[in-house]
Structure formats: C-alpha cells, structure tokens
Design a protein around this motif. Sequence first.
Motif, PDB file in Angstrom:
ATOM      1  N   GLU A  54     111.087  49.771  66.390  1.00  0.00           N
ATOM      2  CA  GLU A  54     111.367  49.249  67.783  1.00  0.00           C
ATOM      3  C   GLU A  54     110.799  47.704  67.614  1.00  0.00           C
ATOM      4  O   GLU A  54     111.477  47.448  69.097  1.00  0.00           O
ATOM      5  N   ILE A  55     110.451  47.179  67.154  1.00  0.00           N
ATOM      6  CA  ILE A  55     109.688  45.990  67.507  1.00  0.00           C
ATOM      7  C   ILE A  55     110.316  44.577  66.792  1.00  0.00           C
ATOM      8  O   ILE A  55     110.511  45.087  64.983  1.00  0.00           O
ATOM      9  N   LEU A  56     110.868  43.263  67.315  1.00  0.00           N
ATOM     10  CA  LEU A  56     111.313  42.491  65.912  1.00  0.00           C
ATOM     11  C   LEU A  56     110.632  40.731  66.598  1.00  0.00           C
ATOM     12  O   LEU A  56     110.522  40.396  67.333  1.00  0.00           O
ATOM     13  N   ILE A  57     110.234  40.741  65.398  1.00  0.00           N
ATOM     14  CA  ILE A  57     109.693  40.112  64.955  1.00  0.00           C
ATOM     15  C   ILE A  57     110.237  38.669  64.007  1.00  0.00           C
ATOM     16  O   ILE A  57     110.384  38.889  63.336  1.00  0.00           O
ATOM     17  N   VAL A  58     109.939  37.604  64.748  1.00  0.00           N
ATOM     18  CA  VAL A  58     110.524  36.635  63.784  1.00  0.00           C
ATOM     19  C   VAL A  58     109.819  35.159  63.956  1.00  0.00           C
ATOM     20  O   VAL A  58     108.917  34.665  64.553  1.00  0.00           O
ATOM     21  N   ALA A  59     109.432  34.988  62.523  1.00  0.00           N
ATOM     22  CA  ALA A  59     108.418  33.711  61.899  1.00  0.00           C
ATOM     23  C   ALA A  59     109.346  32.720  61.554  1.00  0.00           C
ATOM     24  O   ALA A  59     109.497  32.801  60.638  1.00  0.00           O
ATOM     25  N   PHE A  60     108.997  31.856  62.497  1.00  0.00           N
ATOM     26  CA  PHE A  60     109.316  30.682  62.496  1.00  0.00           C
ATOM     27  C   PHE A  60     109.221  29.632  62.318  1.00  0.00           C
ATOM     28  O   PHE A  60     107.565  28.534  62.834  1.00  0.00           O
ATOM     29  N   GLY A  61     109.532  28.932  60.416  1.00  0.00           N
ATOM     30  CA  GLY A  61     108.536  27.973  59.912  1.00  0.00           C
ATOM     31  C   GLY A  61     108.570  27.129  58.508  1.00  0.00           C
ATOM     32  O   GLY A  61     110.366  27.035  58.677  1.00  0.00           O
ATOM     33  N   LEU A  84     101.146  45.150  60.343  1.00  0.00           N
ATOM     34  CA  LEU A  84     101.574  45.735  61.697  1.00  0.00           C
ATOM     35  C   LEU A  84     101.380  47.033  61.741  1.00  0.00           C
ATOM     36  O   LEU A  84     100.825  47.814  62.251  1.00  0.00           O
ATOM     37  N   ILE A  85     102.343  47.355  60.791  1.00  0.00           N
ATOM     38  CA  ILE A  85     103.018  48.838  60.047  1.00  0.00           C
ATOM     39  C   ILE A  85     101.948  49.219  60.642  1.00  0.00           C
ATOM     40  O   ILE A  85     101.314  50.711  61.148  1.00  0.00           O
ATOM     41  N   ALA A  86     100.673  48.679  59.215  1.00  0.00           N
ATOM     42  CA  ALA A  86      99.606  50.102  58.957  1.00  0.00           C
ATOM     43  C   ALA A  86      98.397  49.803  59.959  1.00  0.00           C
ATOM     44  O   ALA A  86      98.086  51.037  60.232  1.00  0.00           O
ATOM     45  N   ALA A  87      98.770  48.871  61.096  1.00  0.00           N
ATOM     46  CA  ALA A  87      97.653  49.131  62.844  1.00  0.00           C
ATOM     47  C   ALA A  87      98.813  49.948  63.741  1.00  0.00           C
ATOM     48  O   ALA A  87      98.375  50.392  64.949  1.00  0.00           O
ATOM     49  N   GLY A  88      99.795  50.536  63.346  1.00  0.00           N
ATOM     50  CA  GLY A  88     100.446  51.670  64.107  1.00  0.00           C
ATOM     51  C   GLY A  88     101.628  50.893  64.762  1.00  0.00           C
ATOM     52  O   GLY A  88     102.513  51.457  65.765  1.00  0.00           O
ATOM     53  N   LYS A  89     101.842  49.891  64.368  1.00  0.00           N
ATOM     54  CA  LYS A  89     103.605  49.083  65.317  1.00  0.00           C
ATOM     55  C   LYS A  89     104.853  49.274  64.133  1.00  0.00           C
ATOM     56  O   LYS A  89     104.771  48.976  62.739  1.00  0.00           O
ATOM     57  N   LYS A 227      93.735  37.359  59.175  1.00  0.00           N
ATOM     58  CA  LYS A 227      93.623  36.599  60.791  1.00  0.00           C
ATOM     59  C   LYS A 227      93.563  36.421  61.664  1.00  0.00           C
ATOM     60  O   LYS A 227      93.677  36.373  62.882  1.00  0.00           O
ATOM     61  N   ILE A 228      95.778  36.455  61.218  1.00  0.00           N
ATOM     62  CA  ILE A 228      96.544  36.395  62.612  1.00  0.00           C
ATOM     63  C   ILE A 228      96.624  37.534  62.683  1.00  0.00           C
ATOM     64  O   ILE A 228      97.345  38.018  64.631  1.00  0.00           O
ATOM     65  N   ALA A 229      97.469  38.390  62.645  1.00  0.00           N
ATOM     66  CA  ALA A 229      97.771  40.605  62.964  1.00  0.00           C
ATOM     67  C   ALA A 229      97.044  40.396  63.477  1.00  0.00           C
ATOM     68  O   ALA A 229      98.021  41.196  64.733  1.00  0.00           O
ATOM     69  N   PRO A 230      95.432  40.633  63.781  1.00  0.00           N
ATOM     70  CA  PRO A 230      94.770  40.951  65.364  1.00  0.00           C
ATOM     71  C   PRO A 230      95.444  40.598  66.329  1.00  0.00           C
ATOM     72  O   PRO A 230      95.706  41.611  67.322  1.00  0.00           O
ATOM     73  N   GLN A 231      95.465  39.260  66.484  1.00  0.00           N
ATOM     74  CA  GLN A 231      96.442  38.301  68.005  1.00  0.00           C
ATOM     75  C   GLN A 231      97.240  38.557  67.927  1.00  0.00           C
ATOM     76  O   GLN A 231      97.747  39.331  69.184  1.00  0.00           O
ATOM     77  N   VAL A 232      98.246  39.097  66.911  1.00  0.00           N
ATOM     78  CA  VAL A 232      99.489  39.411  66.634  1.00  0.00           C
ATOM     79  C   VAL A 232     100.009  40.712  67.195  1.00  0.00           C
ATOM     80  O   VAL A 232     100.177  41.304  68.387  1.00  0.00           O
ATOM     81  N   ALA A 233      98.819  41.624  67.039  1.00  0.00           N
ATOM     82  CA  ALA A 233      98.996  43.108  67.351  1.00  0.00           C
ATOM     83  C   ALA A 233      99.002  42.582  69.082  1.00  0.00           C
ATOM     84  O   ALA A 233      98.681  43.779  69.262  1.00  0.00           O
ATOM     85  N   GLU A 234      97.464  42.601  69.577  1.00  0.00           N
ATOM     86  CA  GLU A 234      96.867  42.312  70.607  1.00  0.00           C
ATOM     87  C   GLU A 234      98.145  42.060  71.504  1.00  0.00           C
ATOM     88  O   GLU A 234      98.342  42.551  72.809  1.00  0.00           O
ATOM     89  N   LEU A 235      99.097  40.886  70.808  1.00  0.00           N
ATOM     90  CA  LEU A 235     100.187  40.567  71.709  1.00  0.00           C
ATOM     91  C   LEU A 235     100.778  41.346  72.421  1.00  0.00           C
ATOM     92  O   LEU A 235     101.911  41.688  73.477  1.00  0.00           O
ATOM     93  N   LEU A 236     101.347  42.131  71.125  1.00  0.00           N
ATOM     94  CA  LEU A 236     102.024  43.495  71.026  1.00  0.00           C
ATOM     95  C   LEU A 236     101.987  43.738  71.896  1.00  0.00           C
ATOM     96  O   LEU A 236     102.520  45.450  72.700  1.00  0.00           O
TER      97      LEU A 236
END
Length: 238
Positions: A54-61, A84-89, A227-236
């Motif tokens: 359902e969701i596509l994220i690009v990690a660009f670095g 993120l999948i473990a968080a239900g995304k 550390k990053i995943a919770p902020q990403v999940a919140e953004l989604l």
Amino acid sequence: MLKNLFVYGFTLAFLQLLIACGPAPDEPQAVPKDVETASTATESDQTASTREAEILIVAFGDSLYAGYGLDQKQGFAPELQAALIAAGKDVRVHNAGVSGDTTAAGLRRMDFVLDSLSRKPDLVILGLGGNDLLRGLKPADSRANLDAMVRKLQDRDIPVMLTGMLAPPNLGAAFSKEFNVIYPALAKKYDVALYPFFMDGVVGRPDLFLPDGLHPTAEGIDVIVGKIAPQVAELLES
C-alpha cells in the motif's frame, strides 16, 4: 545529541573513513560491486513487490543507506521495512542508496530514480551530506543541492523526511555553524520532517561498526532503525 568532544571526535573519524570509501571528487559516482549486486537483487525484488504494498518509501542516500558490507536483508532499507511492517504498515522501502554520493551526485540522479519507479512514492527519506563535509565542499553548495532535491520532491507532491549530518568542530566554528543549520533550516523552509543526525546512537560505539571502522554492523543498523522507525510510522499516519 552530540554533547562532548569525544563524540564529536569520533564523528570526525567516522566521516574521514566515509570519504575514503567514496570516489574522488572529480570521478564518476560508482557503486561498489558488492553494493551493486545487492542493489540489483533488491531492486528486482522490490519491483515485484512494490505493486503489492500500500505504501512505497524511497530511502535516498549514500553508503549508510545502501547497506554497504551487509547482507542485502540487513541494510537500512530492508530493516526499516521490517520494522514498519511489524508496526502494522503495508509498506515497501526502496533502497536508493549509492556509496560515495555527495549532495551534488544525489541531485544529478534523483529524477532518474524517481522516474524509474513503478509509481510515485508516498515518502522519500533523504540523507546526504557526509561526503560533502570531508571533501571540504562549501556548506552553501551542499545546502543548495539539498534545497534543490527537496524542491524537486515537493514539485512532484512527494512528502520528504530529511536525515541530517553534523560537522565536527575541528573544521572550524564558522564552517560548523554554517553546515549544521542546513537540515533544520530546510525542514523549516519546506515544512518537512527532520531526523537531526542519522548516526545517533551508533557514533561513539565502535562495537556497532564493521571491521572497516566505517559502516554500521547489522546491530548498528538495528539501533538506527529503532530510533528512526517510530518517526517514519508517525509520518505515514499524518
């Protein structure tokens, strides 16, 4: 974040090794064979699976995003996806990390990466700038390149999350002051999310680095993703 000179000093050593693994400033930006092979396999897998998510994220670095030196399932992109999948995304994280990339190199390839995707991403996590630091590139140029990338993404109506870097103090107070404001200033200017320092929680812990002293181990990636995943999940959710 970084509250003492020891941690800053380690940051400098880390960044010095970062530049050592990348190509020279005037050389084409090339992907090492092990990263290229992993990326090819990952992209093939992602191409098949993106349509299902359902969701596509690009990690660009750069190499920190690319998962340099790790199994293809242990890098930042796949580990973030797993968290993120473990968080239900229902999410797919596309690995668009290239070892040695500067902000200028990232700007040059951004349109190609976006145009090659099967659909528009729901989020781009953008993390470049470490190689700029150790090549002595002007902070104003780094800022202009990052600004252009964020603007490109907003022009395409793609949400952005910036992950920042910090200049070590021995580059000079004036340089550090000019560089360190880049990420928060752009986040404020374009109203995008900011994770201030990508290596938070790993710098200062040699046990979380591969033998090259540069790239995080799988355990180091776990710390970063944790550390990053919770902020990403919140953004989604927003």
